[in-house]
Write an enzyme that holds these catalytic residues in place. Sequence first.
Site, PDB file in Angstrom:
ATOM      1  N   HIS A 186     -14.897  36.296  38.583  1.00  0.00           N
ATOM      2  CA  HIS A 186     -15.315  34.911  38.326  1.00  0.00           C
ATOM      3  C   HIS A 186     -16.243  34.825  37.129  1.00  0.00           C
ATOM      4  O   HIS A 186     -17.299  34.196  37.187  1.00  0.00           O
ATOM      5  CB  HIS A 186     -15.971  34.301  39.571  1.00  0.00           C
ATOM      6  CG  HIS A 186     -15.717  32.845  39.728  1.00  0.00           C
ATOM      7  ND1 HIS A 186     -16.704  31.892  39.621  1.00  0.00           N
ATOM      8  CD2 HIS A 186     -14.570  32.170  39.972  1.00  0.00           C
ATOM      9  CE1 HIS A 186     -16.189  30.686  39.808  1.00  0.00           C
ATOM     10  NE2 HIS A 186     -14.888  30.830  40.024  1.00  0.00           N
ATOM     11  N   HIS A 221     -26.536  32.821  45.606  1.00  0.00           N
ATOM     12  CA  HIS A 221     -25.321  33.367  44.993  1.00  0.00           C
ATOM     13  C   HIS A 221     -24.333  33.742  46.085  1.00  0.00           C
ATOM     14  O   HIS A 221     -23.311  33.093  46.272  1.00  0.00           O
ATOM     15  CB  HIS A 221     -25.675  34.562  44.114  1.00  0.00           C
ATOM     16  CG  HIS A 221     -24.516  35.145  43.357  1.00  0.00           C
ATOM     17  ND1 HIS A 221     -23.337  34.467  43.131  1.00  0.00           N
ATOM     18  CD2 HIS A 221     -24.360  36.362  42.755  1.00  0.00           C
ATOM     19  CE1 HIS A 221     -22.512  35.229  42.425  1.00  0.00           C
ATOM     20  NE2 HIS A 221     -23.105  36.384  42.194  1.00  0.00           N
ATOM     21  N   HIS A 260     -20.200  23.318  42.943  1.00  0.00           N
ATOM     22  CA  HIS A 260     -20.118  24.567  42.195  1.00  0.00           C
ATOM     23  C   HIS A 260     -20.783  24.393  40.843  1.00  0.00           C
ATOM     24  O   HIS A 260     -20.791  23.291  40.275  1.00  0.00           O
ATOM     25  CB  HIS A 260     -18.656  24.988  42.015  1.00  0.00           C
ATOM     26  CG  HIS A 260     -18.507  26.414  41.594  1.00  0.00           C
ATOM     27  ND1 HIS A 260     -18.551  26.797  40.278  1.00  0.00           N
ATOM     28  CD2 HIS A 260     -18.345  27.552  42.319  1.00  0.00           C
ATOM     29  CE1 HIS A 260     -18.399  28.110  40.216  1.00  0.00           C
ATOM     30  NE2 HIS A 260     -18.292  28.596  41.426  1.00  0.00           N
ATOM     31  N   ASP A 311     -16.159  29.388  49.550  1.00  0.00           N
ATOM     32  CA  ASP A 311     -16.792  29.979  50.722  1.00  0.00           C
ATOM     33  C   ASP A 311     -16.589  29.190  52.003  1.00  0.00           C
ATOM     34  O   ASP A 311     -16.584  29.767  53.092  1.00  0.00           O
ATOM     35  CB  ASP A 311     -18.304  30.124  50.478  1.00  0.00           C
ATOM     36  CG  ASP A 311     -18.622  31.063  49.344  1.00  0.00           C
ATOM     37  OD1 ASP A 311     -18.139  32.198  49.378  1.00  0.00           O
ATOM     38  OD2 ASP A 311     -19.349  30.657  48.420  1.00  0.00           O
ATOM     39  N   ARG A 336     -15.212  41.756  44.829  1.00  0.00           N
ATOM     40  CA  ARG A 336     -15.810  41.507  43.519  1.00  0.00           C
ATOM     41  C   ARG A 336     -16.151  42.784  42.767  1.00  0.00           C
ATOM     42  O   ARG A 336     -16.347  42.750  41.536  1.00  0.00           O
ATOM     43  CB  ARG A 336     -17.050  40.618  43.674  1.00  0.00           C
ATOM     44  CG  ARG A 336     -17.707  40.165  42.371  1.00  0.00           C
ATOM     45  CD  ARG A 336     -16.759  39.400  41.450  1.00  0.00           C
ATOM     46  NE  ARG A 336     -16.252  38.199  42.053  1.00  0.00           N
ATOM     47  CZ  ARG A 336     -16.883  37.023  42.078  1.00  0.00           C
ATOM     48  NH1 ARG A 336     -18.087  36.898  41.536  1.00  0.00           N
ATOM     49  NH2 ARG A 336     -16.317  35.965  42.640  1.00  0.00           N
TER      50      ARG A 336
END
Length: 374
Positions: A186, A221, A260, A311, A336
Amino acid sequence: MIEKKIGGAGLRGQVAGKTALSTVGISGSGLTYRGYDVKDLAANCSFEEVAYLILYGALPTAAQLADYQGLLKTQRGLPAALREVLERIPATAHPMDVMRTGCSMLGNLEGEASFDQQLQKANRLLAAFPSIICYWYRFSHDGVRIETETDDNSIGAHFLHMLHDESPKDLHVQVMHSSLVLYAEHEFNASTFTARVCASTLSDLFSCITGAIGTLRGPLHGGANEAAMELIERFSSSDEAERELLGMLKRKEKIMGFGHAVYTESDPRNEIIKGWSEKLASDVGDDLLYQISVRCEAVMWREKKLFCNADFFHASAYHYMKIPTKLFTPIFVMSRLTGWAAHIFEQRADNRIIRPSAEYTGPELRQFTAINER
């Protein structure tokens, strides 16, 4: 590397470097990995295919994928010294602290001797992270020492197998593939930027990844999926969820899982995981949490024009697969890692230490006086 003068808090909106790995809010559905729309990848690829794409630069052929899956399967085992460390971490520890410690300890035992080993070490961590979190969880919570070298072909299936002591259902494996794909990369988010800053000092891969884990641990985060679960599980019905959300909004309380920093109209990952949550609800014959989540989504959009991020529906999806809430964010780490590692590779390939300037806001130059004159 800072190309623009800092104009806002948190560097939001500032260009801090270049990457060929992903775009966010620019093209396709809103998120691409190396030019491929995340919706196409999530619908058609296993996580291992996407990990290969991110780390190696291209989607694998069938033969390359089979070889890659075989390689990762050989890297799942944990050295005895690491298992001993994990057994000493109490059940009350934050699971992200476990991931951070596990990564750091593995770096002590199998460190990166040179940057020529970076891909090898990234694959080692990719294979080992599910083993690390599941070994600690099962030992600290269930009192058992699990076998971490399962014969499952995928990282998601391997994780679920260790967690539940049985091979997972095909539906659950599919959901894990999709979830891990959605979380894989991302752009310059906080944890990725941390990894690149660390890499810019020419530090080792394990230090860079440990720093990224520590950054993701912060509630601003990572952890939004856990917070979403804590929210929706407190409601007994959709109507109650609406009443309570309206009260929270009136009291100006923080509601995690919505909005976001980059996306302005929707998070392209939400639609995908929302669909999987609905399928999982149907599979277990209990759609209460799904319907509560849908109502929360509707209320937040109606009242504040805030959309669900990736999420929010992950919470109900993971719950339907009987994944403990405290392990939600470590799954994020398992995925990630691919983006973090690839960004480290990029930083090293064209490196200049990341050392921005700061705007000083303290007192002007002052005359020093000796202690007996003050």
